[in-house]
Design a protein around this motif. Structure first.
Motif, short mmCIF file in Angstrom:
data_model
loop_
_atom_site.label_atom_id
_atom_site.label_comp_id
_atom_site.label_asym_id
_atom_site.label_seq_id
_atom_site.Cartn_x
_atom_site.Cartn_y
_atom_site.Cartn_z
N GLY A 1 -0.78 -9.54 -9.47
CA GLY A 1 0.21 -8.45 -8.85
C GLY A 1 -0.66 -7.65 -7.65
O GLY A 1 -1.60 -8.00 -7.30
N GLU A 2 0.55 -7.09 -7.08
CA GLU A 2 0.08 -6.28 -5.63
C GLU A 2 -0.05 -4.81 -5.98
O GLU A 2 1.22 -4.51 -6.44
N LEU A 3 -0.83 -4.14 -5.77
CA LEU A 3 -0.88 -2.71 -6.00
C LEU A 3 -0.17 -2.19 -4.81
O LEU A 3 -0.37 -2.45 -3.65
N ASN A 4 1.01 -1.45 -5.27
CA ASN A 4 1.66 -0.53 -4.33
C ASN A 4 1.21 0.84 -4.53
O ASN A 4 1.59 1.61 -5.25
N LYS A 5 0.23 1.49 -3.68
CA LYS A 5 -0.42 2.55 -3.59
C LYS A 5 0.67 3.73 -3.57
O LYS A 5 0.45 4.74 -4.23
N ASP A 6 1.70 3.62 -2.71
CA ASP A 6 2.69 4.45 -2.66
C ASP A 6 3.26 5.04 -3.96
O ASP A 6 3.66 6.32 -3.71
N ARG A 7 3.61 3.93 -4.36
CA ARG A 7 4.27 4.31 -5.60
C ARG A 7 3.46 4.05 -6.98
O ARG A 7 4.12 4.32 -8.02
N ASN A 8 2.14 4.03 -7.01
CA ASN A 8 1.21 3.66 -8.01
C ASN A 8 1.81 2.75 -8.84
O ASN A 8 1.84 3.11 -10.22
N VAL A 9 2.12 1.70 -8.41
CA VAL A 9 2.87 0.47 -9.11
C VAL A 9 2.00 -0.78 -9.04
O VAL A 9 1.71 -1.04 -7.94
N VAL A 10 1.91 -1.26 -10.16
CA VAL A 10 1.49 -2.71 -9.74
C VAL A 10 2.57 -3.65 -9.89
O VAL A 10 3.29 -3.81 -10.87
N GLU A 11 3.04 -4.64 -8.75
CA GLU A 11 4.20 -5.12 -8.72
C GLU A 11 3.83 -6.83 -9.04
O GLU A 11 3.01 -7.37 -8.50
N VAL A 12 4.43 -7.22 -10.30
CA VAL A 12 4.11 -8.63 -10.72
C VAL A 12 5.22 -9.36 -10.68
O VAL A 12 6.26 -8.75 -11.47
N LYS A 13 5.17 -10.40 -10.13
CA LYS A 13 6.49 -11.47 -10.09
C LYS A 13 5.97 -12.56 -11.42
O LYS A 13 4.92 -13.16 -11.19
N ILE A 14 6.99 -12.65 -12.15
CA ILE A 14 6.59 -13.72 -13.27
C ILE A 14 7.49 -14.97 -12.90
O ILE A 14 8.76 -14.80 -12.93
N GLY A 15 6.83 -16.07 -12.96
CA GLY A 15 7.50 -17.20 -12.52
C GLY A 15 7.83 -17.77 -13.85
O GLY A 15 7.59 -17.31 -14.99
N PRO A 16 8.83 -18.91 -13.66
CA PRO A 16 9.48 -19.73 -15.15
C PRO A 16 8.20 -20.13 -15.95
O PRO A 16 8.42 -20.00 -17.15
N GLU A 17 7.24 -20.34 -15.23
CA GLU A 17 6.14 -20.93 -16.14
C GLU A 17 5.37 -19.81 -16.95
O GLU A 17 4.63 -20.12 -18.08
N HIS A 18 5.61 -18.55 -16.82
CA HIS A 18 5.07 -17.36 -17.60
C HIS A 18 5.90 -16.79 -18.61
O HIS A 18 5.52 -16.25 -19.40
N GLU A 19 7.34 -17.23 -18.23
CA GLU A 19 8.21 -16.40 -18.96
C GLU A 19 8.06 -16.44 -20.75
O GLU A 19 8.47 -15.51 -21.42
N GLY A 20 7.49 -17.69 -21.10
CA GLY A 20 7.44 -17.61 -22.51
C GLY A 20 6.20 -17.20 -23.06
O GLY A 20 5.97 -16.60 -24.24
N ARG A 21 5.34 -16.49 -22.26
CA ARG A 21 4.17 -15.65 -22.67
C ARG A 21 4.15 -14.34 -22.29
O ARG A 21 3.30 -13.65 -22.70
N MET A 22 4.84 -14.13 -21.23
CA MET A 22 4.68 -12.82 -20.45
C MET A 22 5.98 -11.90 -20.19
O MET A 22 6.73 -12.76 -19.45
N ASP A 23 6.21 -10.80 -20.59
CA ASP A 23 7.31 -10.11 -20.24
C ASP A 23 7.04 -8.62 -20.34
O ASP A 23 5.98 -8.11 -20.50
N GLY A 24 8.12 -7.96 -20.24
CA GLY A 24 7.78 -6.44 -20.07
C GLY A 24 7.52 -5.90 -21.38
O GLY A 24 6.71 -4.89 -21.46
N ASP A 25 7.45 -6.53 -22.41
CA ASP A 25 6.91 -5.97 -23.75
C ASP A 25 5.50 -6.46 -23.87
O ASP A 25 4.94 -5.82 -24.76
N THR A 26 5.08 -7.74 -23.57
CA THR A 26 3.80 -7.91 -23.72
C THR A 26 2.75 -7.70 -22.72
O THR A 26 1.52 -7.61 -22.98
N MET A 27 3.07 -7.43 -21.52
CA MET A 27 2.23 -7.01 -20.38
C MET A 27 2.23 -5.44 -20.44
O MET A 27 3.13 -4.67 -19.66
N THR A 28 1.29 -4.93 -20.92
CA THR A 28 1.25 -3.39 -21.19
C THR A 28 -0.07 -2.86 -20.32
O THR A 28 -0.08 -1.80 -20.40
N HIS A 29 -1.08 -3.74 -19.70
CA HIS A 29 -2.09 -3.08 -19.01
C HIS A 29 -2.50 -4.21 -17.81
O HIS A 29 -1.84 -5.28 -17.72
#
Length: 139
Positions: A77-105
């Motif tokens: 992920g890339e830290l967007n300091k202005d928004r205090n957000v870590v921007e994470v792009k999930i590719g197709p290879e990650h979809e089965g393991r990671m999503d908004g419900d499982t990535m919590t930290h």
């Protein structure tokens, strides 16, 4: 399992780990350098290992597990300091393991990265699917 077969599997695993690290850490010179040292040191440590076939098979399986983790279990992920957000792009290879419900930290790779997060260290995680899907957010 013959010694030559074991050696070939180890060499193949070494190369696969280096390809996986190049993909995972593309553009991050520090992470590439540190992962190179870590992978190499593990292989040097186990260079002359011997023992029952089950032990050797266990070490070879660890190579497979590490490769799978780097290719499918870790996202950058890339830290967007202005928004205090870590921007994470999930590719197709990650979809089965990671999503908004499982990535919590966020687990920063280095102390410096953690220090950049600031505040209470828990920025919002913003997840975007890289194949053109919608985005999801998670706190």
């Amino acid at each position: 399992m013959s010694a030559s077969n074991t050696a070939l599997r180890a060499i193949s695993g070494y190369r696969r780990l280096f390809r996986a690290r190049n993909k995972l850490f593309a553009g991050d010179a520090r992470a590439l350098a540190e992962s190179k040292v870590a992978i190499r040191s593990e292989f040097i440590k186990n260079r002359n290992v011997s023992g029952p076939p089950e032990h050797l098979e266990g070490l070879l399986s660890m190579i497979d597990d590490a490769e799978d983790m780097m290719l499918h279990g870790i996202v950058r992920g890339e830290l967007n300091k202005d928004r205090n957000v870590v921007e994470v792009k999930i590719g197709p290879e990650h979809e089965g393991r990671m999503d908004g419900d499982t990535m919590t930290h966020v687990d920063p790779i280095t102390k410096e990265t953690g220090d950049q997060i600031g505040g209470d260290g828990t920025p919002k995680i913003e997840i975007t699917k890289s194949h053109g899907g919608g985005s999801a957010s998670n706190q």
